[in-house]
Write a protein that holds these residues in place. Structure first.
Motif, mmCIF file in Angstrom:
data_model
loop_
_atom_site.group_PDB
_atom_site.id
_atom_site.type_symbol
_atom_site.label_atom_id
_atom_site.label_comp_id
_atom_site.label_asym_id
_atom_site.label_seq_id
_atom_site.Cartn_x
_atom_site.Cartn_y
_atom_site.Cartn_z
ATOM 1 N N LEU A 33 1.916 -6.962 5.015
ATOM 2 C CA LEU A 33 1.947 -5.641 4.385
ATOM 3 C C LEU A 33 3.344 -5.098 4.145
ATOM 4 C CD1 LEU A 33 -0.488 -3.788 3.623
ATOM 5 C CD2 LEU A 33 -1.077 -5.655 5.165
ATOM 6 N N VAL A 34 3.493 -4.452 2.991
ATOM 7 C CA VAL A 34 4.609 -3.537 2.754
ATOM 8 C C VAL A 34 4.032 -2.137 2.837
ATOM 9 C CG1 VAL A 34 6.363 -2.710 1.149
ATOM 10 C CG2 VAL A 34 5.851 -5.172 1.299
ATOM 11 N N VAL A 35 4.442 -1.410 3.874
ATOM 12 C CA VAL A 35 3.988 -0.044 4.115
ATOM 13 C C VAL A 35 4.949 0.911 3.427
ATOM 14 C CG1 VAL A 35 3.737 1.712 5.935
ATOM 15 C CG2 VAL A 35 2.827 -0.598 6.273
ATOM 16 N N ASN A 36 4.426 2.030 2.954
ATOM 17 C CA ASN A 36 5.272 3.001 2.256
ATOM 18 C C ASN A 36 4.944 4.417 2.700
ATOM 19 O OD1 ASN A 36 4.764 4.852 -0.540
ATOM 20 N ND2 ASN A 36 6.867 4.304 -0.076
ATOM 21 N N ASP A 37 5.986 5.201 2.954
ATOM 22 C CA ASP A 37 5.833 6.625 3.245
ATOM 23 C C ASP A 37 7.169 7.297 2.965
ATOM 24 O OD1 ASP A 37 3.560 8.327 4.834
ATOM 25 O OD2 ASP A 37 5.537 9.178 5.185
ATOM 26 N N VAL A 38 7.149 8.631 2.915
ATOM 27 C CA VAL A 38 8.403 9.366 2.704
ATOM 28 C C VAL A 38 9.076 9.722 4.023
ATOM 29 C CG1 VAL A 38 7.710 10.312 0.481
ATOM 30 C CG2 VAL A 38 7.163 11.569 2.572
ATOM 31 N N ASP A 39 8.381 9.517 5.138
ATOM 32 C CA ASP A 39 8.877 9.865 6.463
ATOM 33 C C ASP A 39 9.169 8.574 7.237
ATOM 34 O OD1 ASP A 39 8.707 10.398 9.393
ATOM 35 O OD2 ASP A 39 8.268 12.445 8.766
ATOM 36 N N GLN A 95 9.856 7.956 10.422
ATOM 37 C CA GLN A 95 9.149 7.783 11.682
ATOM 38 C C GLN A 95 7.684 7.427 11.455
ATOM 39 O OE1 GLN A 95 10.609 7.876 14.893
ATOM 40 N NE2 GLN A 95 8.657 6.816 15.192
ATOM 41 N N VAL A 96 7.064 8.097 10.484
ATOM 42 C CA VAL A 96 5.666 7.804 10.170
ATOM 43 C C VAL A 96 5.519 6.366 9.683
ATOM 44 C CG1 VAL A 96 3.776 8.355 8.587
ATOM 45 C CG2 VAL A 96 5.032 10.193 9.703
ATOM 46 N N ALA A 97 6.437 5.929 8.834
ATOM 47 C CA ALA A 97 6.389 4.552 8.334
ATOM 48 C C ALA A 97 6.612 3.552 9.461
ATOM 49 C CB ALA A 97 7.439 4.361 7.240
ATOM 50 N N ASP A 98 7.569 3.839 10.338
ATOM 51 C CA ASP A 98 7.838 2.949 11.465
ATOM 52 C C ASP A 98 6.634 2.857 12.395
ATOM 53 O OD1 ASP A 98 10.371 2.493 10.488
ATOM 54 O OD2 ASP A 98 11.368 3.874 11.876
ATOM 55 N N ASP A 99 5.974 3.990 12.624
ATOM 56 C CA ASP A 99 4.789 3.997 13.485
ATOM 57 C C ASP A 99 3.668 3.151 12.872
ATOM 58 O OD1 ASP A 99 6.115 5.637 15.240
ATOM 59 O OD2 ASP A 99 5.092 7.480 14.619
ATOM 60 N N ALA A 156 8.468 -1.761 6.150
ATOM 61 C CA ALA A 156 8.336 -0.436 5.549
ATOM 62 C C ALA A 156 9.382 -0.211 4.470
ATOM 63 C CB ALA A 156 8.461 0.647 6.614
ATOM 64 N N VAL A 157 8.958 0.505 3.427
ATOM 65 C CA VAL A 157 9.871 1.035 2.415
ATOM 66 C C VAL A 157 9.685 2.542 2.431
ATOM 67 C CG1 VAL A 157 10.395 1.213 -0.038
ATOM 68 C CG2 VAL A 157 9.852 -1.015 0.962
ATOM 69 N N VAL A 158 10.733 3.258 2.794
ATOM 70 C CA VAL A 158 10.661 4.720 2.896
ATOM 71 C C VAL A 158 11.241 5.321 1.621
ATOM 72 C CG1 VAL A 158 11.391 6.744 4.208
ATOM 73 C CG2 VAL A 158 10.852 4.608 5.403
ATOM 74 N N ALA A 159 10.360 5.830 0.786
ATOM 75 C CA ALA A 159 10.772 6.393 -0.503
ATOM 76 C C ALA A 159 9.570 7.057 -1.153
ATOM 77 C CB ALA A 159 11.316 5.307 -1.430
ATOM 78 N N PRO A 160 9.796 8.101 -1.947
ATOM 79 C CA PRO A 160 8.680 8.737 -2.662
ATOM 80 C C PRO A 160 8.290 7.932 -3.883
ATOM 81 C CG PRO A 160 10.733 9.824 -3.222
ATOM 82 C CD PRO A 160 11.076 8.794 -2.190
ATOM 83 N N VAL A 161 6.992 7.761 -4.112
ATOM 84 C CA VAL A 161 6.573 7.081 -5.332
ATOM 85 C C VAL A 161 6.705 8.025 -6.518
ATOM 86 C CG1 VAL A 161 5.001 5.551 -4.093
ATOM 87 C CG2 VAL A 161 4.130 7.660 -5.103
ATOM 88 N N GLY A 162 6.814 7.459 -7.664
ATOM 89 C CA GLY A 162 7.068 8.197 -8.901
ATOM 90 C C GLY A 162 8.205 7.536 -9.640
ATOM 91 N N PRO A 163 9.405 7.497 -9.039
ATOM 92 C CA PRO A 163 10.533 6.842 -9.710
ATOM 93 C C PRO A 163 10.342 5.339 -9.839
ATOM 94 C CG PRO A 163 11.299 8.367 -8.012
ATOM 95 C CD PRO A 163 9.815 8.232 -7.830
ATOM 96 N N THR A 164 10.842 4.797 -10.928
ATOM 97 C CA THR A 164 10.819 3.354 -11.130
ATOM 98 C C THR A 164 11.569 2.636 -10.015
ATOM 99 O OG1 THR A 164 10.585 3.551 -13.521
ATOM 100 C CG2 THR A 164 11.553 1.503 -12.694
ATOM 101 N N VAL A 182 0.862 -1.181 0.000
ATOM 102 C CA VAL A 182 0.000 0.000 0.000
ATOM 103 C C VAL A 182 0.898 1.230 0.000
ATOM 104 C CG1 VAL A 182 -1.869 1.263 1.117
ATOM 105 C CG2 VAL A 182 -1.771 -1.230 1.316
ATOM 106 N N THR A 183 0.887 1.991 -1.088
ATOM 107 C CA THR A 183 1.723 3.188 -1.138
ATOM 108 C C THR A 183 1.060 4.315 -0.353
ATOM 109 O OG1 THR A 183 0.753 4.113 -3.169
ATOM 110 C CG2 THR A 183 2.540 2.509 -3.424
ATOM 111 N N GLY A 184 1.885 5.189 0.211
ATOM 112 C CA GLY A 184 1.358 6.301 0.992
ATOM 113 C C GLY A 184 0.545 5.831 2.188
ATOM 114 N N SER A 185 1.042 4.803 2.881
ATOM 115 C CA SER A 185 0.245 4.163 3.933
ATOM 116 C C SER A 185 0.726 4.473 5.344
ATOM 117 C CB SER A 185 0.211 2.650 3.715
ATOM 118 O OG SER A 185 1.505 2.127 3.503
ATOM 119 N N GLY A 186 1.463 5.561 5.496
ATOM 120 C CA GLY A 186 1.923 5.921 6.833
ATOM 121 C C GLY A 186 0.854 6.545 7.694
ATOM 122 N N ARG A 187 -0.126 7.160 7.051
ATOM 123 C CA ARG A 187 -1.182 7.842 7.807
ATOM 124 C C ARG A 187 -2.427 7.935 6.929
ATOM 125 N NH1 ARG A 187 2.652 12.140 6.918
ATOM 126 N NH2 ARG A 187 3.137 12.243 9.137
#
Length: 313
Positions: A32-38, A40-44, A58-66, A10-15
């Motif tokens: 689940l694979v959780v995704n966020d750019v932050d 701490q938010v992803a870890d929470d 968690a995978v901490v990275a912005p979506v857009g890039p391949t 789920v992309t953008g799933s930190g909050r």
């Protein structure tokens, strides 16, 4: 239908909505694979899922890039051995009217929403086709992409494009038993709390109060949890026959959006000239022209004077 044994990204799933989707999928047994750019938010988010008995990384990275899309799929396979479900939810807003919208405003929103959906679905679909066991692609749209909204050129373009891609992917992936659907949510989130029309309802939800029937029924506006069940359902085996649809959900309302189609047609021998259009347009099509924007009904007096004043303004 349990999701036990399934693996979801789920992309953008930190909050917000994304976290609600991830938690609901986990509640039904998915890992689940959780995704966020932050970080701490992803870890929470991971901590919340595991505390409730689920499994998540968690995978901490912005979506857009391949590269991010590849990292998300790789994390699912590395940690859980497979992939079954992708929910593309990550997004940002850069709202302003057309004549004030910068290139960066436009590019940022389109890159995250539209390109991010494309790259993640491309990577997931490639893996799912090779895995050979079907799968579920669920992309998050918006009423703005369906109807337009003042000050959201970039967001409207991206969300309309997402639904267009979903229809195409439904055709392309059907033989592999991979379904692709869009969910059109209306809920109290960081993206709606700045909309004056919704502010009173968002504030009420933040205080833990029940939204009034006007919000939940007339507006179809609720909480992220109201949307999460639909996402989990579309991810399940029970939804195997649902493909290429745009499903609206919010509050107590569930709906299926129509696909664009001709509402009326007319013919003339030799084609339509300027003169013929000038003479005949109003009589042929005057009553068939479509409205734009999301209609907002006037709330009842019990909804509060403050809200009513904002609606009128």
């Amino acid at each position: 239908m349990s999701l036990t044994g399934k693996v979801a990204i789920v992309t953008g799933s930190g909050r917000g909505l994304g976290l609600a989707y991830a938690q609901e999928l986990a509640r039904h047994g998915a890992r689940l694979v959780v995704n966020d750019v932050d970080q701490q938010v992803a870890d929470d988010a991971v901590a919340a899922i595991t505390a409730a008995g689920g499994e998540a990384v968690a995978v901490v990275a912005p979506v857009g890039p391949t590269e991010t899309a590849k990292a998300l799929v790789a994390a699912a396979v590395e940690h859980f051995g497979r992939l079954d479900i992708l929910v593309t939810n990550a997004g940002v807003l850069r709202d302003t009217v057309l004549w004030k919208m910068s290139d960066d405003d436009f590019d940022t929103v389109v890159n995250v929403h539209l390109r991010g959906t494309f790259t993640c679905v491309r990577e997931a679909a490639t893996y799912l086709r090779g895995q050979g066991e079907g799968g579920r692609i669920i992309c998050i749209g918006s009423p703005t992409g369906q109807r337009g909204n003042f000050g959201q050129t970039n967001y409207a373009a991206a969300k309309a494009g997402i639904v267009g891609m979903v229809r195409t992917w439904a055709l392309e992936l059907a033989r592999a038993n991979i379904t692709a659907n869009a969910v059109i949510p209306v809920a109290a989130t960081a993206m709606t709390e700045t909309v004056p029309f919704f502010k009173d309802f968002v504030d009420a939800a933040a205080r833990g109060e029940q939204m009034p029937p006007f919000a939940r029924r007339v507006l179809g506006f609720g909480t992220p949890d109201d949307v999460a069940g639909v996402v989990a359902f579309l991810a399940s085996d029970a939804a195997a026959g649902i493909n290429g649809q745009a499903v609206g959900v919010g509050g107590d309302r569930l709906a299926v959006w129509s696909h664009p189609q001709e509402v009326t047609t007319a013919f003339t021998d030799g084609g339509w000239s300027y003169e013929a259009l000038t003479e005949d347009w109003e009589s042929l099509f005057g009553d068939a022209l479509q409205s734009v924007g999301q209609p907002m009904p006037t709330p009842p007096a019990t909804a509060g004077t403050e809200t009513a004043e904002k609606v009128r303004s």
